[in-house]
Design an enzyme around this catalytic site. Structure first.
Site, PDB file in Angstrom:
ATOM      1  N   HIS A 282       0.847  -1.197   0.000  1.00  0.00           N
ATOM      2  CA  HIS A 282       0.000   0.000   0.000  1.00  0.00           C
ATOM      3  C   HIS A 282       0.882   1.246   0.000  1.00  0.00           C
ATOM      4  O   HIS A 282       2.022   1.218   0.482  1.00  0.00           O
ATOM      5  CB  HIS A 282      -0.894   0.025   1.237  1.00  0.00           C
ATOM      6  CG  HIS A 282      -1.964  -1.011   1.227  1.00  0.00           C
ATOM      7  ND1 HIS A 282      -3.039  -0.947   2.075  1.00  0.00           N
ATOM      8  CD2 HIS A 282      -2.148  -2.122   0.470  1.00  0.00           C
ATOM      9  CE1 HIS A 282      -3.832  -1.978   1.850  1.00  0.00           C
ATOM     10  NE2 HIS A 282      -3.305  -2.714   0.876  1.00  0.00           N
TER      11      HIS A 282
ATOM     12  N   GLU B 248       0.828   3.836   1.845  1.00  0.00           N
ATOM     13  CA  GLU B 248       1.264   4.238   3.186  1.00  0.00           C
ATOM     14  C   GLU B 248       2.431   3.391   3.672  1.00  0.00           C
ATOM     15  O   GLU B 248       3.383   3.901   4.270  1.00  0.00           O
ATOM     16  CB  GLU B 248       0.102   4.111   4.190  1.00  0.00           C
ATOM     17  CG  GLU B 248      -1.108   4.943   3.834  1.00  0.00           C
ATOM     18  CD  GLU B 248      -2.155   4.172   3.028  1.00  0.00           C
ATOM     19  OE1 GLU B 248      -3.352   4.468   3.204  1.00  0.00           O
ATOM     20  OE2 GLU B 248      -1.797   3.290   2.227  1.00  0.00           O
TER      21      GLU B 248
ATOM     22  N   CYS C 117      -6.285   1.692   5.750  1.00  0.00           N
ATOM     23  CA  CYS C 117      -6.881   0.448   6.235  1.00  0.00           C
ATOM     24  C   CYS C 117      -6.275   0.112   7.612  1.00  0.00           C
ATOM     25  O   CYS C 117      -5.367   0.797   8.091  1.00  0.00           O
ATOM     26  CB  CYS C 117      -6.612  -0.676   5.240  1.00  0.00           C
ATOM     27  SG  CYS C 117      -4.865  -1.180   5.171  1.00  0.00           S
TER      28      CYS C 117
ATOM     29  N   CYS D 231      -2.394  -0.497   7.550  1.00  0.00           N
ATOM     30  CA  CYS D 231      -1.624   0.743   7.468  1.00  0.00           C
ATOM     31  C   CYS D 231      -1.730   1.541   8.764  1.00  0.00           C
ATOM     32  O   CYS D 231      -0.740   2.128   9.215  1.00  0.00           O
ATOM     33  CB  CYS D 231      -2.074   1.563   6.265  1.00  0.00           C
ATOM     34  SG  CYS D 231      -1.693   0.751   4.697  1.00  0.00           S
TER      35      CYS D 231
END
Length: 164
Positions: A66, A68, A96, A99
């Site tokens: 991801h 992040e 999410c 993260c």
């Protein structure tokens, strides 16, 4: 020039949060151009971008790639320290749970995000891990910064995907 790209270049930031979210949107554009879900992130410390990231799940064949996560890893490398206690993470979509957990473990000071994520958002859209009293750390959260731009790039990406 892509419509989204030209829209983002036309943003006249009114404050630091909008300035840095604009940088995160540039990372989301990069993800879009590489056919990744267009989520971007930047990590800021002392008024400077110290790390950038965008979704790379398809490229890396990794569910944890991801924006992040990539940004936090790059920030830790830059600082030569896993503790990012003076940093603010800007991301175009609400993070999410994975993260969010990484943000707690990295000890970031602040999270700023654009659009909500109704399916996976961990800052209140689906669940809110940030409101719980954490035993070692608290993260200040600001939501909705340049939200229309973040939402629009996601909408356009999935419209394009449905056309294929």
């Amino acid at each position: 020039m892509d419509t989204q790209e030209s829209m983002i270049r036309q943003i006249k930031p009114q404050n630091d949060d909008e300035h840095f979210m604009r940088e995160a949107l540039k990372e989301a554009e990069r993800a879009f151009s590489e056919e990744e879900v267009p989520i971007g992130a930047v990590l800021v410390q002392d008024g400077q971008v110290i790390a950038r990231g965008y979704n790379q799940m398809e490229l890396l064949k990794d569910a944890t790639a991801h924006a992040e996560m990539i940004c936090l890893t790059a920030g830790s490398s830059f600082c030569e320290n896993w503790r990012l206690s003076e940093a603010t993470l800007y991301c175009t979509l609400e993070p999410c749970c994975m993260c969010a957990g990484a943000m707690f473990l990295s000890r970031i000071k602040r999270l700023v995000y654009g659009a909500p994520d109704l399916r996976h958002g961990a800052a209140g859209s689906w669940i809110n891990v940030f409101k719980e009293k954490h035993p070692t750390h608290a993260i200040e959260v600001t939501s909705g910064v340049l939200e229309p731009y973040s939402a629009d790039i996601m909408r356009r990406f999935f419209q394009k995907r449905r056309e294929i």
